[in-house]
Design a protein around this motif. Structure first.
Motif, PDB file in Angstrom:
ATOM      1  N   UNK A 198       0.834  -1.208   0.000  1.00 55.52           N
ATOM      2  CA  UNK A 198       0.000   0.000   0.000  1.00 55.52           C
ATOM      3  C   UNK A 198       0.862   1.250   0.000  1.00 55.52           C
ATOM      4  N   UNK A 199       1.944   1.232   0.787  1.00 55.81           N
ATOM      5  CA  UNK A 199       2.842   2.390   0.797  1.00 55.81           C
ATOM      6  C   UNK A 199       3.520   2.579  -0.563  1.00 55.81           C
ATOM      7  N   UNK A 200       3.876   1.444  -1.225  1.00 55.80           N
ATOM      8  CA  UNK A 200       4.503   1.527  -2.551  1.00 55.80           C
ATOM      9  C   UNK A 200       3.564   2.201  -3.550  1.00 55.80           C
ATOM     10  N   UNK A 201       2.305   1.806  -3.539  1.00 54.46           N
ATOM     11  CA  UNK A 201       1.341   2.401  -4.466  1.00 54.46           C
ATOM     12  C   UNK A 201       1.047   3.849  -4.103  1.00 54.46           C
ATOM     13  N   UNK A 202       0.927   4.111  -2.813  1.00 47.45           N
ATOM     14  CA  UNK A 202       0.624   5.472  -2.375  1.00 47.45           C
ATOM     15  C   UNK A 202       1.714   6.441  -2.803  1.00 47.45           C
ATOM     16  N   UNK A 203       2.973   6.028  -2.669  1.00 46.04           N
ATOM     17  CA  UNK A 203       4.090   6.907  -3.021  1.00 46.04           C
ATOM     18  C   UNK A 203       4.256   7.081  -4.523  1.00 46.04           C
ATOM     19  N   UNK A 204       3.605   6.226  -5.305  1.00 43.71           N
ATOM     20  CA  UNK A 204       3.727   6.306  -6.768  1.00 43.71           C
ATOM     21  C   UNK A 204       2.487   6.910  -7.430  1.00 43.71           C
ATOM     22  N   UNK A 205       1.663   7.566  -6.628  1.00 45.71           N
ATOM     23  CA  UNK A 205       0.550   8.325  -7.196  1.00 45.71           C
ATOM     24  C   UNK A 205      -0.695   7.521  -7.488  1.00 45.71           C
ATOM     25  N   UNK A 206      -0.910   6.417  -6.760  1.00 47.04           N
ATOM     26  CA  UNK A 206      -2.057   5.564  -7.063  1.00 47.04           C
ATOM     27  C   UNK A 206      -3.389   6.247  -6.761  1.00 47.04           C
ATOM     28  N   UNK A 207      -3.451   7.033  -5.691  1.00 44.53           N
ATOM     29  CA  UNK A 207      -4.738   7.615  -5.295  1.00 44.53           C
ATOM     30  C   UNK A 207      -5.292   8.547  -6.367  1.00 44.53           C
ATOM     31  N   UNK A 208      -4.553   9.591  -6.797  1.00 43.24           N
ATOM     32  CA  UNK A 208      -5.138  10.466  -7.831  1.00 43.24           C
ATOM     33  C   UNK A 208      -5.398   9.738  -9.152  1.00 43.24           C
ATOM     34  N   UNK A 209      -4.544   8.771  -9.498  1.00 38.26           N
ATOM     35  CA  UNK A 209      -4.749   8.057 -10.762  1.00 38.26           C
ATOM     36  C   UNK A 209      -6.026   7.222 -10.715  1.00 38.26           C
ATOM     37  N   UNK A 210      -6.223   6.504  -9.627  1.00 38.90           N
ATOM     38  CA  UNK A 210      -7.426   5.668  -9.506  1.00 38.90           C
ATOM     39  C   UNK A 210      -8.685   6.524  -9.399  1.00 38.90           C
ATOM     40  N   UNK A 211      -8.596   7.632  -8.698  1.00 39.72           N
ATOM     41  CA  UNK A 211      -9.744   8.545  -8.617  1.00 39.72           C
ATOM     42  C   UNK A 211     -10.090   9.087  -9.997  1.00 39.72           C
ATOM     43  N   UNK A 212      -9.061   9.411 -10.766  1.00 42.05           N
ATOM     44  CA  UNK A 212      -9.298   9.926 -12.126  1.00 42.05           C
ATOM     45  C   UNK A 212      -9.919   8.848 -13.006  1.00 42.05           C
ATOM     46  N   UNK A 213      -9.490   7.609 -12.838  1.00 41.95           N
ATOM     47  CA  UNK A 213     -10.068   6.513 -13.631  1.00 41.95           C
ATOM     48  C   UNK A 213     -11.550   6.352 -13.336  1.00 41.95           C
ATOM     49  N   UNK A 214     -11.921   6.442 -12.051  1.00 43.13           N
ATOM     50  CA  UNK A 214     -13.336   6.326 -11.689  1.00 43.13           C
ATOM     51  C   UNK A 214     -14.118   7.526 -12.219  1.00 43.13           C
ATOM     52  N   UNK A 215     -13.533   8.706 -12.084  1.00 43.71           N
ATOM     53  CA  UNK A 215     -14.212   9.920 -12.526  1.00 43.71           C
ATOM     54  C   UNK A 215     -14.514   9.872 -14.026  1.00 43.71           C
ATOM     55  N   UNK A 216     -13.589   9.299 -14.804  1.00 48.85           N
ATOM     56  CA  UNK A 216     -13.753   9.252 -16.255  1.00 48.85           C
ATOM     57  C   UNK A 216     -14.370   7.935 -16.744  1.00 48.85           C
TER      58      UNK A 216
END
Length: 768
Positions: A198-216
């Motif tokens: 989870x820390x690896x993904x968090x530090x590599x920008x997973x949150x904004x990318x996944x949020x953008x995927x859901x938004x679009x």
């Protein structure tokens, strides 16, 4: 709440293997594997892979053979294919789409091995994968639909059918093909499953990318992206994710709340558990209008649902979500009083039905999850019911308060539910003390006992052996109980980091012990259980952790002060126990070591006031020494006099103003004033019991400071302060002729100050 399950892996290569290969086919496969292992170029590697898939479909490969294939391919090729495809380059003559398809397929297969998933080369592809699932593909990267032959064969029979879950009605179209998206999510899921994934993904920008995927509405964003986000927003990474990306996560929560409200009833009920994962930790975005709007929407959808007839599983989902909403915004947005009463009543009914079972009945994990949510609703109701004096509980800013009858009904159902809680805890065997559900049940009862000890008094008294034994066991075990430590990190991550120290159980029980130790019946039971020794052990343990910290890190802990209050109750009401119980001697030594340190920590002033009062009270009960004074006693009294002297100071100006509370005490005066006055009263008693204390009072400057301040100033902050100061000065005069003369001289010189208006002291000086 428990961690959500990770998404199912949708890899090209399945873990279920077919029949053993015929010998001829095995020989051909071995030659292909040899060619693959010795391939010199990417073209040779791709050709060998193609041959393998023609000789033997993936379903017929055994696991050792598959591992040989993956080890031969390695991470370099799929990483190069991925980078080349995204950048628009050329590799082995493959079109961009096929390069991307093959690269993601190989990465997905390799990620099944945890060692490969944690490799830095695979982790370096995570930002690219996140970019792909959040943006799709550019139009110029598209070719005719379909995978390369290699990928088609490798994936045969391995990928599950398209998800048709509760989010399917929201899925839109995208340029990104579903197989590629599935492979990307497989890699990200495998990384997330690593110990620090989870820390690896968090530090590599997973949150904004996944949020953008859901938004679009990108491919599989609702089926797999939300599930992956739920993993990142659970446990230890929840706070960090929200603190780093509040805007993106609030926007996502708003969208999911709207989807929740628009969904038909069966779908909405299924969405409750997932929506819980996307609620922020308490306090991170407090006051946000976006959050309030989202919570209001969800409450509006839940009200009719909660009034419907639901199965135990479905009512559990609704109650857990309701508990989380109360954690965030309290009762203000919940709705009208009638609904609030209904919510509390349904939670209490579930608790009674779940816990009032015959002894020995196991509570299922699903029911435990539901009951833990019910406990939080009950705790929130109890807090509201007991704040504001006689004011009715569960008020809402947009609705009238509960009527008196409704308030009584709420308190009545709470009492019945907590009776069931006590019935359950009475059956708990010491072998289950490390069960997280037992701790949650214990914690809920303590929240009720902190406010209400007059109801069910006999039941509470009978339960004291369990409560003390449970608290002592965890305090002695310390931080070694890994199961509870992990559970605390998940459930109470917003409460002090979720670290389990072993003292948490006693911390929750302390307010109740403070009340119960003041009542004759429960106090006698507590004495038989060595409760004072448990409280002393708690102070010693917490002090060890406190003294090693800097002033900035050593924050105030009210539980230490509550422990002191309970010990003070025992000291005042059971003097013989204080004289005989060895734990009080250990407490005296601790107070003498700790108080000199606390004198120099203004942010811990209330704790210092508790220590002074407790130490003086114990000292007053001891017999006068026949020989020399013990070093630790002298150290304590020296620090206590220095501490008490710092509370008041002369007013500004000419010196004729009213005595003022000093700057260092001003912020804490409301809490510390009564302790300060009580300490002075007890100090007077110590002067009469311990003659050497008078000399210390002069040596430490307390007498000179106090007398000169009173002589210069015209008055004191209040009458109670004047009474206790006069009382201790009279005790000093009675014991010390030198002190009598000094005070008499000051009184003759200064006629207009507060000192001259102390009649008892004035008469005592003249009589002497």
């Amino acid at each position: 709440m428990a961690n959500p399950a990770l998404p199912e892996r949708s890899s090209k290569l399945d873990d279920a293997w077919g029949e053993a290969l015929p010998e001829a086919q095995r020989q051909v496969l071995d030659r292909c594997l040899h060619a693959l292992t010795h391939a010199q170029t990417d073209s040779h590697t791709l050709a060998a892979l193609l041959l393998i898939t023609r000789v033997c479909p993936a379903r017929q490969l055994d696991q050792p053979t598959l591992r040989r294939i993956l080890e031969a391919v390695g991470l370099s090729l799929p990483a190069r294919l991925l980078v080349t495809s995204v950048r628009g380059g050329v590799c082995a003559g493959l079109p961009h789409q096929q390069m991307l398809s093959l690269g993601t397929a190989l990465l997905a297969s390799l990620s099944l091995d945890p060692h490969m998933a944690s490799h830095h080369q695979l982790l370096s592809t995570v930002p690219l994968l996140l970019d792909i699932i959040s943006k799709g593909l550019d139009q110029n990267q598209q070719t005719r639909p379909g995978h390369s032959p290699v990928v088609s064969d490798l994936s045969e029979g391995s990928r599950p059918a398209s998800d048709a879950d509760r989010w399917s009605h929201l899925q839109g179209t995208s340029l990104l093909e579903e197989p590629i998206a599935a492979d990307c999510y497989q890699v990200l899921t495998a990384v997330c499953a690593l110990p620090k994934g989870s820390e690896q993904l968090l530090s590599r920008g997973a949150i904004p990318a996944l949020c953008r995927a859901v938004e679009q509405n990108q491919t599989l964003s609702y089926q797999k992206g939300l599930t992956l986000l739920g993993c990142l927003l659970s446990g230890k990474t929840k706070d960090r994710a929200w603190s780093r990306h509040p805007a993106e996560l609030l926007s996502l929560l708003t969208r999911l709340s709207t989807d929740f409200c628009r969904a038909p009833d069966p779908t909405r009920l299924g969405m409750c558990a997932q929506l819980v994962q996307f609620l922020p930790p308490a306090g991170v975005v407090s006051g946000s209008e976006a959050l309030r709007g989202a919570v209001s929407q969800v409450w509006a959808a839940l009200r009719p649902t909660l009034q419907a007839k639901l199965t135990p599983r479905l009512i559990g989902l609704v109650l857990v979500l309701s508990a989380c909403l109360l954690d965030l915004c309290g009762w203000e947005l919940a709705g009208p009083p009638k609904f609030c009463c209904l919510l509390v009543n349904r939670a209490c009914v579930e608790v009674r039905m779940g816990l009032e079972e015959p002894p020995g009945t196991d509570v299922s994990s699903e029911l435990q999850h539901t009951l833990t949510g019910c406990y939080r609703i009950m705790e929130a109701a109890m807090e509201q019911a007991c704040t504001g004096g006689a004011a009715p509980p569960l008020r809402s800013s947009s609705s009238p308060s509960l009527s008196l009858q409704q308030s009584r009904q709420v308190l009545g159902v709470l009492e019945e539910a907590f009776s069931a809680v006590m019935f359950y805890l009475q059956q708990v065997d010491p072998g289950r003390y490390d069960d997280p559900f037992v701790f949650a049940t214990f914690r809920s009862l303590c929240s009720w006992l902190a406010e209400e000890t007059s109801c069910l008094k006999e039941e509470v008294t009978r339960l004291l052996p369990f409560l003390i034994s449970y608290s002592r066991r965890h305090l002695q075990a310390g931080s070694l109980e890994q199961g509870l430590s992990d559970w605390m990190a998940m459930v109470f991550v917003s409460e002090g980091g979720g670290a389990w120290t072993g003292g948490e159980a006693l911390r929750y029980l302390l307010p109740a012990l403070c009340h119960l130790s003041a009542e004759e019946g429960p106090r006698q039971v507590l004495l038989t259980l060595d409760a004072p020794a448990l409280l002393v052990d708690f102070l010693l343990q917490t002090w060890t952790s406190l003294k090693g910290r800097s002033d900035r890190a050593s924050s105030r802990d009210p539980s230490r002060e509550t422990a002191c209050s309970a010990l003070l109750n025992f000291t005042v009401t059971e003097p013989e126990t204080v004289r005989k119980d060895p734990c009080y001697r250990a407490l005296e030594v601790h107070l003498s070591e700790a108080l000199p340190v606390l004198v120099n920590k203004p942010h811990l002033l209330v704790l210092g006031a508790n220590y002074v009062t407790l130490g003086l009270m114990i000292g007053r009960l001891k017999s006068p020494p026949s020989g020399s004074v013990e070093a630790d006693q002298k150290r304590f009294f020296t620090a206590a006099l220095r501490f008490l002297r710092g509370a008041l100071e002369s007013g500004s100006g000419s010196g004729s103003g009213v005595v003022q509370v000093s700057v260092s005490w001003k912020d804490s005066w409301d809490e510390a004033a009564e302790l300060w006055r009580l300490s002075l009263q007890v100090l007077g008693g110590c002067v009469r019991t311990w003659p050497w204390v008078v000399g210390l009072i002069r040596e430490e400057g307390w007498l000179q400071h106090t007398v000169s301040m009173l002589a210069r100033c015209s008055g004191l902050p209040d009458q109670n302060t004047q009474v206790v100061l006069e009382e201790v000065l009279c005790a000093v005069v009675e014991r010390c002729s030198v002190c009598q003369q000094e005070i008499s001289d000051v009184m003759r010189r200064e006629q207009g100050g507060a000192l001259s208006r102390m009649r008892s002291l004035k008469e005592l000086v003249r009589l002497k």
